[in-house]
Motif scaffolding. Sequence first.
Motif, PDB file in Angstrom:
ATOM      1  N   TYR A 106       0.859  -1.181   0.000  1.00  0.00           N
ATOM      2  CA  TYR A 106       0.000   0.000   0.000  1.00  0.00           C
ATOM      3  C   TYR A 106       0.898   1.235   0.000  1.00  0.00           C
ATOM      4  O   TYR A 106       1.711   1.428   0.900  1.00  0.00           O
ATOM      5  N   LEU A 107       0.723   2.047  -1.030  1.00  0.00           N
ATOM      6  CA  LEU A 107       1.583   3.205  -1.246  1.00  0.00           C
ATOM      7  C   LEU A 107       0.805   4.488  -1.029  1.00  0.00           C
ATOM      8  O   LEU A 107      -0.344   4.608  -1.451  1.00  0.00           O
ATOM      9  N   CYS A 108       1.452   5.424  -0.409  1.00  0.00           N
ATOM     10  CA  CYS A 108       0.879   6.746  -0.184  1.00  0.00           C
ATOM     11  C   CYS A 108       1.713   7.757  -0.958  1.00  0.00           C
ATOM     12  O   CYS A 108       2.945   7.604  -1.086  1.00  0.00           O
ATOM     13  N   ALA A 109       1.067   8.770  -1.490  1.00  0.00           N
ATOM     14  CA  ALA A 109       1.766   9.845  -2.186  1.00  0.00           C
ATOM     15  C   ALA A 109       1.156  11.179  -1.781  1.00  0.00           C
ATOM     16  O   ALA A 109      -0.010  11.237  -1.364  1.00  0.00           O
TER      17      ALA A 109
ATOM     18  N   THR B 203       3.714   0.262   2.597  1.00  0.00           N
ATOM     19  CA  THR B 203       3.516  -0.726   3.660  1.00  0.00           C
ATOM     20  C   THR B 203       3.171  -2.051   2.993  1.00  0.00           C
ATOM     21  O   THR B 203       2.214  -2.127   2.237  1.00  0.00           O
ATOM     22  N   ARG B 204       3.976  -3.053   3.285  1.00  0.00           N
ATOM     23  CA  ARG B 204       3.691  -4.387   2.738  1.00  0.00           C
ATOM     24  C   ARG B 204       2.763  -5.123   3.681  1.00  0.00           C
ATOM     25  O   ARG B 204       3.132  -5.411   4.831  1.00  0.00           O
ATOM     26  N   LEU B 205       1.553  -5.398   3.226  1.00  0.00           N
ATOM     27  CA  LEU B 205       0.550  -6.092   4.043  1.00  0.00           C
ATOM     28  C   LEU B 205       0.441  -7.533   3.574  1.00  0.00           C
ATOM     29  O   LEU B 205       0.240  -7.798   2.383  1.00  0.00           O
ATOM     30  N   THR B 206       0.562  -8.434   4.517  1.00  0.00           N
ATOM     31  CA  THR B 206       0.394  -9.856   4.245  1.00  0.00           C
ATOM     32  C   THR B 206      -0.732 -10.383   5.117  1.00  0.00           C
ATOM     33  O   THR B 206      -0.672 -10.250   6.347  1.00  0.00           O
ATOM     34  N   VAL B 207      -1.745 -10.938   4.488  1.00  0.00           N
ATOM     35  CA  VAL B 207      -2.876 -11.507   5.204  1.00  0.00           C
ATOM     36  C   VAL B 207      -2.780 -13.027   5.109  1.00  0.00           C
ATOM     37  O   VAL B 207      -2.819 -13.597   4.014  1.00  0.00           O
TER      38      VAL B 207
END
Lengths: 115, 112
Positions: A90-93, A110-114
Amino acid sequence: GAGVSQSPSNKVTEKGKDVELRCDPISGHTALYWYRQSLGQGLEFLIYFQGNSAPDKSGLPSDRFSAERTGGSVSTLTIQRTQQEDSAVYLCASSPRSGVPDTQYFGPGTRLTVL
Amino acid sequence: DAKTTQPPSMDCAEGRAANLPCNHSTISGNEYVYWYRQIHSQGPQYIIHGLKNNETNEMASLIITEDRKSSTLILPHATLRDTAVYYCIVRPRGFGNEKLTFGTGTRLTIIP
Protein backbone atom coordinates in the motif's frame (compact mmCIF):
# COMPACT_ATOMS: atom_id res chain seq x y z
CA GLY A 1 13.77 17.65 3.40
CA ALA A 2 11.71 14.79 4.76
CA GLY A 3 9.77 12.78 2.24
CA VAL A 4 6.53 10.87 2.58
CA SER A 5 6.72 8.34 5.38
CA GLN A 6 4.55 5.31 5.97
CA SER A 7 4.13 2.97 8.88
CA PRO A 8 4.43 0.17 9.52
CA SER A 9 6.79 -0.88 6.75
CA ASN A 10 5.55 -4.44 7.04
CA LYS A 11 2.36 -5.82 8.53
CA VAL A 12 1.37 -9.46 8.85
CA THR A 13 -2.15 -10.15 9.99
CA GLU A 14 -4.62 -12.99 10.15
CA LYS A 15 -7.63 -13.19 7.91
CA GLY A 16 -10.59 -11.40 9.46
CA LYS A 17 -8.55 -8.93 11.52
CA ASP A 18 -8.66 -5.16 11.02
CA VAL A 19 -5.54 -3.22 10.08
CA GLU A 20 -4.60 0.46 10.03
CA LEU A 21 -1.94 1.86 7.76
CA ARG A 22 -0.51 5.32 8.34
CA CYS A 23 0.82 7.94 5.95
CA ASP A 24 2.67 11.14 6.86
CA PRO A 25 2.80 13.38 3.77
CA ILE A 26 5.42 15.97 3.00
CA SER A 27 4.81 19.02 5.17
CA GLY A 28 2.62 21.57 3.44
CA HIS A 29 1.30 19.20 0.79
CA THR A 30 -2.46 19.56 0.55
CA ALA A 31 -3.17 16.57 -1.68
CA LEU A 32 -2.72 12.97 -0.53
CA TYR A 33 -3.24 9.72 -2.43
CA TRP A 34 -3.43 6.04 -1.62
CA TYR A 35 -2.52 3.36 -4.13
CA ARG A 36 -1.89 -0.35 -3.84
CA GLN A 37 0.28 -2.77 -5.76
CA SER A 38 -0.47 -6.45 -5.64
CA LEU A 39 2.21 -9.03 -6.40
CA GLY A 40 2.95 -8.92 -10.09
CA GLN A 41 0.31 -6.26 -10.70
CA GLY A 42 0.47 -2.60 -11.52
CA LEU A 43 -0.30 0.28 -9.23
CA GLU A 44 -3.99 0.75 -8.52
CA PHE A 45 -5.48 4.03 -7.32
CA LEU A 46 -7.58 3.80 -4.17
CA ILE A 47 -8.51 7.27 -2.85
CA TYR A 48 -7.49 10.90 -3.05
CA PHE A 49 -7.70 13.64 -0.39
CA GLN A 50 -7.68 17.37 -0.86
CA GLY A 51 -7.24 18.73 2.62
CA ASN A 52 -9.38 16.56 4.87
CA SER A 53 -12.02 15.73 2.29
CA ALA A 54 -11.94 12.90 -0.23
CA PRO A 55 -13.31 14.04 -3.61
CA ASP A 56 -12.40 10.74 -5.25
CA LYS A 57 -12.95 7.41 -3.51
CA SER A 58 -13.56 5.55 -6.71
CA GLY A 59 -10.71 3.11 -6.29
CA LEU A 60 -11.68 1.66 -2.91
CA PRO A 61 -12.37 -2.00 -3.74
CA SER A 62 -15.07 -2.64 -1.15
CA ASP A 63 -16.78 -1.15 1.88
CA ARG A 64 -14.20 -2.91 4.07
CA PHE A 65 -11.77 -0.19 2.99
CA SER A 66 -11.94 3.32 4.43
CA ALA A 67 -9.57 6.21 4.87
CA GLU A 68 -9.48 9.45 6.73
CA ARG A 69 -7.22 12.43 6.94
CA THR A 70 -7.03 14.77 9.90
CA GLY A 71 -5.58 18.24 10.24
CA GLY A 72 -4.78 18.25 6.55
CA SER A 73 -1.81 16.06 7.30
CA VAL A 74 -1.68 12.45 8.49
CA SER A 75 -3.90 9.89 6.79
CA THR A 76 -4.96 6.44 7.91
CA LEU A 77 -6.15 3.68 5.61
CA THR A 78 -8.23 1.09 7.44
CA ILE A 79 -9.06 -2.35 6.14
CA GLN A 80 -11.69 -4.24 8.10
CA ARG A 81 -12.06 -8.01 8.16
CA THR A 82 -8.99 -8.49 6.02
CA GLN A 83 -8.98 -11.11 3.29
CA GLN A 84 -6.06 -12.83 1.63
CA GLU A 85 -6.65 -10.86 -1.56
CA ASP A 86 -5.92 -7.68 0.39
CA SER A 87 -2.26 -8.70 0.53
CA ALA A 88 -0.35 -6.02 -1.33
CA VAL A 89 2.00 -3.07 -0.95
CA TYR A 90 0.00 0.00 0.00
CA LEU A 91 1.58 3.21 -1.25
CA CYS A 92 0.88 6.75 -0.18
CA ALA A 93 1.77 9.84 -2.19
CA SER A 94 1.39 13.56 -1.64
CA SER A 95 1.55 16.63 -3.83
CA PRO A 96 1.60 20.36 -3.11
CA ARG A 97 -1.82 21.00 -4.62
CA SER A 98 -4.42 19.53 -6.91
CA GLY A 99 -6.19 20.56 -10.06
CA VAL A 100 -2.97 21.07 -11.94
CA PRO A 101 -0.57 18.44 -13.22
CA ASP A 102 1.33 18.33 -9.99
CA THR A 103 4.09 15.89 -9.18
CA GLN A 104 3.15 13.15 -6.74
CA TYR A 105 5.84 12.08 -4.28
CA PHE A 106 5.55 8.52 -3.08
CA GLY A 107 6.42 6.93 0.21
CA PRO A 108 8.17 3.56 0.56
CA GLY A 109 4.93 1.69 1.09
CA THR A 110 3.52 -0.73 3.66
CA ARG A 111 3.69 -4.39 2.74
CA LEU A 112 0.55 -6.09 4.04
CA THR A 113 0.39 -9.86 4.25
CA VAL A 114 -2.88 -11.51 5.20
CA LEU A 115 -2.46 -15.10 6.29
CA ASP B 1 -7.57 8.90 -19.73
CA ALA B 2 -5.68 8.13 -22.93
CA LYS B 3 -4.00 4.74 -22.87
CA THR B 4 -0.29 4.25 -23.33
CA THR B 5 1.67 1.44 -24.91
CA GLN B 6 5.21 0.59 -23.85
CA PRO B 7 7.52 -2.32 -24.63
CA PRO B 8 7.52 -4.75 -21.70
CA SER B 9 11.28 -4.85 -21.35
CA MET B 10 14.52 -3.32 -22.63
CA ASP B 11 18.22 -3.69 -21.97
CA CYS B 12 20.83 -0.95 -22.16
CA ALA B 13 24.58 -1.03 -21.64
CA GLU B 14 25.92 0.94 -18.71
CA GLY B 15 27.14 4.37 -19.78
CA ARG B 16 25.03 4.44 -22.92
CA ALA B 17 21.87 6.43 -23.48
CA ALA B 18 18.66 4.58 -22.67
CA ASN B 19 15.77 5.51 -24.95
CA LEU B 20 12.37 4.37 -23.72
CA PRO B 21 9.47 4.76 -26.14
CA CYS B 22 5.82 5.32 -25.34
CA ASN B 23 2.86 5.40 -27.66
CA HIS B 24 -0.15 7.51 -26.70
CA SER B 25 -1.96 7.85 -30.01
CA THR B 26 -5.30 8.86 -28.46
CA ILE B 27 -3.90 11.70 -26.36
CA SER B 28 -5.99 14.84 -26.30
CA GLY B 29 -4.90 18.44 -26.22
CA ASN B 30 -5.24 18.96 -22.47
CA GLU B 31 -3.34 15.83 -21.46
CA TYR B 32 0.19 15.77 -20.15
CA VAL B 33 2.74 12.99 -20.55
CA TYR B 34 4.33 11.90 -17.27
CA TRP B 35 7.15 9.49 -16.60
CA TYR B 36 7.69 7.71 -13.30
CA ARG B 37 9.96 4.84 -12.42
CA GLN B 38 9.89 2.22 -9.71
CA ILE B 39 13.08 0.68 -8.48
CA HIS B 40 12.61 -2.74 -6.90
CA SER B 41 10.87 -2.59 -3.50
CA GLN B 42 10.57 1.19 -3.54
CA GLY B 43 7.73 3.61 -4.20
CA PRO B 44 7.46 5.20 -7.65
CA GLN B 45 9.71 8.15 -8.35
CA TYR B 46 8.77 11.09 -10.53
CA ILE B 47 11.12 11.66 -13.47
CA ILE B 48 9.72 14.28 -15.82
CA HIS B 49 6.56 15.50 -17.53
CA GLY B 50 5.62 17.58 -20.56
CA LEU B 51 2.74 18.82 -22.66
CA LYS B 52 4.08 19.40 -26.16
CA ASN B 53 7.56 20.85 -25.91
CA ASN B 54 10.63 18.76 -25.22
CA GLU B 55 11.71 18.89 -21.61
CA THR B 56 14.98 18.26 -19.81
CA ASN B 57 15.89 18.05 -16.16
CA GLU B 58 18.72 16.64 -14.12
CA MET B 59 17.43 13.10 -14.50
CA ALA B 60 16.28 12.79 -18.09
CA SER B 61 15.01 14.32 -21.30
CA LEU B 62 11.52 13.93 -22.70
CA ILE B 63 11.01 14.13 -26.44
CA ILE B 64 7.40 14.47 -27.60
CA THR B 65 6.59 14.13 -31.28
CA GLU B 66 4.97 17.05 -33.02
CA ASP B 67 1.63 15.23 -33.30
CA ARG B 68 1.96 14.26 -29.61
CA LYS B 69 1.08 10.65 -30.35
CA SER B 70 4.31 9.29 -28.97
CA SER B 71 7.20 10.24 -26.76
CA THR B 72 10.64 9.03 -25.74
CA LEU B 73 12.28 9.21 -22.36
CA ILE B 74 16.04 9.51 -22.61
CA LEU B 75 18.41 8.68 -19.77
CA PRO B 76 21.63 10.12 -21.21
CA HIS B 77 24.22 8.03 -19.37
CA ALA B 78 22.57 5.01 -17.84
CA THR B 79 23.96 3.56 -14.63
CA LEU B 80 23.16 0.32 -12.83
CA ARG B 81 20.96 2.32 -10.45
CA ASP B 82 18.67 3.15 -13.36
CA THR B 83 17.49 -0.45 -13.51
CA ALA B 84 13.76 -0.11 -12.79
CA VAL B 85 10.27 -0.30 -14.25
CA TYR B 86 9.49 2.89 -16.16
CA TYR B 87 5.91 4.05 -16.48
CA CYS B 88 4.59 6.43 -19.12
CA ILE B 89 1.33 8.01 -17.97
CA VAL B 90 -1.04 10.37 -19.75
CA ARG B 91 -2.93 12.60 -17.37
CA PRO B 92 -5.49 15.35 -18.02
CA ARG B 93 -5.09 18.69 -16.33
CA GLY B 94 -7.70 20.15 -14.07
CA PHE B 95 -9.68 19.19 -11.01
CA GLY B 96 -11.04 15.69 -10.97
CA ASN B 97 -8.02 14.30 -12.77
CA GLU B 98 -5.62 13.96 -9.90
CA LYS B 99 -5.06 10.22 -9.85
CA LEU B 100 -2.26 8.54 -11.78
CA THR B 101 -3.25 5.53 -13.85
CA PHE B 102 -0.25 3.23 -14.14
CA GLY B 103 0.05 0.68 -16.92
CA THR B 104 2.47 -2.22 -16.98
CA GLY B 105 5.50 -0.10 -17.89
CA THR B 106 8.88 -1.04 -19.35
CA ARG B 107 11.31 -3.04 -17.28
CA LEU B 108 14.70 -1.47 -18.07
CA THR B 109 17.78 -3.48 -17.21
CA ILE B 110 21.16 -1.78 -17.32
CA ILE B 111 23.87 -4.24 -18.27
CA PRO B 112 27.36 -3.76 -16.78
